[in-house]
Design a protein around this motif. Sequence first.
Motif, PDB file in Angstrom:
ATOM      1  N   SER A 173      33.991  32.024 -31.086  1.00 21.40           N
ATOM      2  CA  SER A 173      35.341  31.575 -31.436  1.00 21.40           C
ATOM      3  C   SER A 173      35.444  30.059 -31.371  1.00 21.40           C
ATOM      4  CB  SER A 173      36.374  32.202 -30.495  1.00 21.40           C
ATOM      5  OG  SER A 173      36.280  31.642 -29.213  1.00 21.40           O
ATOM      6  N   HIS A 174      36.368  29.551 -32.160  1.00 21.74           N
ATOM      7  CA  HIS A 174      36.630  28.110 -32.207  1.00 21.74           C
ATOM      8  C   HIS A 174      38.139  27.914 -32.056  1.00 21.74           C
ATOM      9  CE1 HIS A 174      36.237  23.914 -33.564  1.00 21.74           C
ATOM     10  NE2 HIS A 174      37.343  24.134 -34.266  1.00 21.74           N
ATOM     11  N   VAL A 175      38.509  27.067 -31.100  1.00 16.88           N
ATOM     12  CA  VAL A 175      39.938  26.804 -30.834  1.00 16.88           C
ATOM     13  C   VAL A 175      40.167  25.303 -30.904  1.00 16.88           C
ATOM     14  CG1 VAL A 175      41.825  27.070 -29.167  1.00 16.88           C
ATOM     15  CG2 VAL A 175      40.011  28.748 -29.216  1.00 16.88           C
ATOM     16  N   GLU A 176      41.290  24.931 -31.490  1.00 18.94           N
ATOM     17  CA  GLU A 176      41.680  23.514 -31.500  1.00 18.94           C
ATOM     18  C   GLU A 176      43.051  23.373 -30.853  1.00 18.94           C
ATOM     19  OE1 GLU A 176      39.160  22.256 -35.510  1.00 18.94           O
ATOM     20  OE2 GLU A 176      41.340  22.170 -35.570  1.00 18.94           O
ATOM     21  N   VAL A 177      43.170  22.391 -29.979  1.00 18.27           N
ATOM     22  CA  VAL A 177      44.406  22.216 -29.200  1.00 18.27           C
ATOM     23  C   VAL A 177      44.885  20.783 -29.365  1.00 18.27           C
ATOM     24  CG1 VAL A 177      45.444  22.376 -26.901  1.00 18.27           C
ATOM     25  CG2 VAL A 177      43.528  23.869 -27.489  1.00 18.27           C
ATOM     26  N   THR A 178      46.166  20.644 -29.654  1.00 16.94           N
ATOM     27  CA  THR A 178      46.724  19.296 -29.756  1.00 16.94           C
ATOM     28  C   THR A 178      47.517  18.962 -28.497  1.00 16.94           C
ATOM     29  OG1 THR A 178      48.006  17.800 -31.141  1.00 16.94           O
ATOM     30  CG2 THR A 178      48.836  20.042 -30.935  1.00 16.94           C
ATOM     31  N   LEU A 179      48.157  17.804 -28.500  1.00 15.36           N
ATOM     32  CA  LEU A 179      48.871  17.363 -27.305  1.00 15.36           C
ATOM     33  C   LEU A 179      50.160  18.152 -27.112  1.00 15.36           C
ATOM     34  CD1 LEU A 179      48.654  13.459 -27.466  1.00 15.36           C
ATOM     35  CD2 LEU A 179      47.072  15.077 -26.461  1.00 15.36           C
ATOM     36  N   ASP A 180      50.428  18.525 -25.849  1.00 20.10           N
ATOM     37  CA  ASP A 180      51.738  19.082 -25.561  1.00 20.10           C
ATOM     38  C   ASP A 180      52.791  18.016 -25.806  1.00 20.10           C
ATOM     39  OD1 ASP A 180      50.916  21.626 -24.762  1.00 20.10           O
ATOM     40  OD2 ASP A 180      50.302  20.847 -22.817  1.00 20.10           O
TER      41      ASP A 180
ATOM     42  N   LYS B 291      45.864  10.634 -30.331  1.00 25.26           N
ATOM     43  CA  LYS B 291      44.694  11.249 -29.698  1.00 25.26           C
ATOM     44  C   LYS B 291      44.058  12.267 -30.643  1.00 25.26           C
ATOM     45  CE  LYS B 291      45.386   8.919 -26.114  1.00 25.26           C
ATOM     46  NZ  LYS B 291      44.738   7.628 -26.292  1.00 25.26           N
ATOM     47  N   ASP B 292      42.758  12.461 -30.459  1.00 23.16           N
ATOM     48  CA  ASP B 292      42.078  13.505 -31.233  1.00 23.16           C
ATOM     49  C   ASP B 292      42.408  14.875 -30.648  1.00 23.16           C
ATOM     50  OD1 ASP B 292      40.886  11.653 -32.864  1.00 23.16           O
ATOM     51  OD2 ASP B 292      39.114  11.443 -31.569  1.00 23.16           O
ATOM     52  N   ILE B 293      42.341  15.878 -31.493  1.00 18.73           N
ATOM     53  CA  ILE B 293      42.560  17.229 -30.984  1.00 18.73           C
ATOM     54  C   ILE B 293      41.345  17.670 -30.157  1.00 18.73           C
ATOM     55  CG2 ILE B 293      44.186  18.035 -32.732  1.00 18.73           C
ATOM     56  CD1 ILE B 293      41.931  19.025 -34.381  1.00 18.73           C
ATOM     57  N   THR B 294      41.609  18.484 -29.168  1.00 21.91           N
ATOM     58  CA  THR B 294      40.535  19.023 -28.331  1.00 21.91           C
ATOM     59  C   THR B 294      39.971  20.271 -29.004  1.00 21.91           C
ATOM     60  OG1 THR B 294      41.609  18.196 -26.340  1.00 21.91           O
ATOM     61  CG2 THR B 294      39.994  19.949 -26.046  1.00 21.91           C
ATOM     62  N   LYS B 295      38.632  20.389 -29.034  1.00 21.49           N
ATOM     63  CA  LYS B 295      37.995  21.514 -29.734  1.00 21.49           C
ATOM     64  C   LYS B 295      37.130  22.308 -28.753  1.00 21.49           C
ATOM     65  CE  LYS B 295      36.974  18.031 -32.298  1.00 21.49           C
ATOM     66  NZ  LYS B 295      38.034  17.070 -32.385  1.00 21.49           N
TER      67      LYS B 295
END
Lengths: 634, 136
Positions: free
Chosen positions: A426-433, A449-453
């Motif tokens: 699986s691959h998940v991408e998370v942006t800033l709260d 900021k870059d998204i966290t992967k």
Amino acid sequence: MKKNLLYFFLTLRLLNAQEIDLDSLLDDIKTKTDLSSKTKLENGGVSTVYTRDDIYRMQAKTLKDILKSTYPLGYTENNYGLPDPYYMGTAHPFVSSSIRIFIDDQELSLGLYGSGIVAYGNIELNFIDHIEVYTGNPTYEFSTEPTFVLVKLYSKNAKKDAGSKVFAQVGSFGDSLLSCYNSGDIGKEWSYFAYGSQNNDIREKHTSHDTELSRDTQTTFIFASFYDDNNKILIDAGTSKKDTFIDQSLDATPLGADLDNDFLHIGYNGTYNNLSYLLSYDTLNTKTNFIDDVTPIASAPYYGMLPIASLYSDSKSFVISSELKYNRITDTNKFITGLKYRYKGFEYDTILRNGFNIPRTGNTNQTVATAFIENQYSLEENSILTTGISVSKVQNNHSVQNDDLLMYRLGHTYTTNNFVFKSIYSHVEVTLDAYLVNGYNVYITDGKKDITKQDLLLEDIIYQKENNKYELIFSFLKTKDQMTPNFQTGLLENYSKTIAVKSAILMWTHTYSKFDKLYMTAEYDTIDNVPVLNTKQQYKAIIRNLNTYDKFDIFNELLYSRDSIEKENFYDYSAGIFYHVNEDLGVSLKATNIFAKTQTITYSRMNPLTFATEKSLEISPIDRHIMLSIEYLF
Amino acid sequence: MKSIILILLLSIVLLSDDNYELKLYQSLLPALFQKKSLIVYTQESEQKDILKNSLILELSSSCSNSDLIIGKSFDELSTECLNKPIFATSYRSYINAQNSFGAFYWSKGRPQIQFKLEVIKTYNLHLPQNLYKYAK
């Protein structure tokens, strides 16, 4: 003739009244027809299920009692004494937004922090029937936002819990918990469940430079659900006053640290033929007040803003979530697709830092629009291929921090008579709260900021035979651009290295009689490129034993942990006994952290005048605590 | 060979962990009616799901030829079925339905069984001696 004879003997057995052991059959129905068997997602990733019976016999009163031994979470509290499993040792309010919490099919979400874990991570469980925890980017069916771990709480309902219950608990710190519920039918189609509680959660106190640190919380909470076969309305609301532990005090000596929360969730979800839909509204109003015995430095580069001598904030936030899903099941496919939209609004009425009114950034809302498709395709009767993709568009109204997120997963489940093999990528991408976007005004982040992967490769092998179940999980998780603190600027930045976590866990469940169950695990993790520490190894083990003897339910649990940094063995031994006075009345006694030797969390300190590093505090989120409870059903 | 398969199937149905409600019905109802198989009528999909795998309790699409009715809502029963014995699946329907001779339902987090002796006598049913403790 032979057929008739065999059939006759079998029928004779059925007709023999003396063989109908209804008491035993009712016991089986009570313990084995758990609702989790109907709600569990068989191909939803790696799951840990706590049945109603498990929760009851473990005397789990709050979610902390469950999470502390749940793969892959554990239970951690941050500088504010708030649940935050991914806590990194900084004073950020919350960093675990990829862990999502649901009651039934509705997410508890927060406008500023995304995930409701920060507010509901230690929620009471007296109104909960069972709990399912999924990991490995489990499914796009439920969550609107990127999810790595899904915590699903299922509320009790009138079908099983018609009637009323009162519960009272007192603890060794003078703490108390009172709760009651009532459940029944409304008319011919609808039913209801209503719950209320008053929790005076007084915690173990710790000291830092002779200053007492408190994590006490007083919470008044109500929960209600109204439902028929196809519709459900959930309402939960509460108000809490919390002492926020260390808060932002550099040397962990706050003069005052308080957090007042008023929260509400109201939601409706339903189904019509192949369609399901949801509309929910969450709100959180927060007031914080922090005072410290330090003098702000007036010269550059601090200009009177650091260290923090006082901080007062008053914020309001809300979330509106909506979704529409379509599912179709054929002989070989189980297909689901859906559209989701979430609007998060927030504003700070006041931010007073060291007496200065902090200007707002202008960012007052974040929207998330998501579309997803998932399919389970049966290659053969015992072989299922799961594929899914989800795309989200995240926009902030006054920021260049607008991100397109892509998530996908590929899974394969293969079963034989005794084995289940699950493979997941699986691959998940998370942006800033939302609270981190344009956070320069409160010294949290600066700029885009870059998204966290996160990429996960996981193999889960389950072997089940007779009364034994063995499960072996290997996983490899890579995280790129993780938001980590820059210890020179104090701001959160994208981490330049890739954090890699390799894990192996072996679990064994042995049901050695109808009411006796043994659960054991052994886990090894190695984490590379941990900020500051570089490499870290962790060793964990669990032994949990549930027994019933006559009118007594007995619970024993030992959690072991050790890591390559502390190089110390930690043990959290909990034990409890429940005495069923009669069918309706029960008395129980439980103790946690009996050896006072459980895993601690490192809270760093520095001198507020020189900023020199001081000896860290090592404090456990699990108190050494004894609780006496009584409950009555009517 | 067929008989072995039949017995095997019957045993699986009787012992399946997933279908304890069916196991309860299959243990209880033939003993009460003193018949090796029964014809059951239900209007509810949940009950149809439970009963569909039974080799002893045969689902009927019409209640007129059934031995009994199982369920919790009986408002839409045809007049020819008004005198059929009822096994209720909720406390409310057990109390309200005059023909209900017994019930299985959940209350206070526990599964409950109850029987009405008067109705059992009316329908000439046989309540095994060891089940009298559940009767009123």
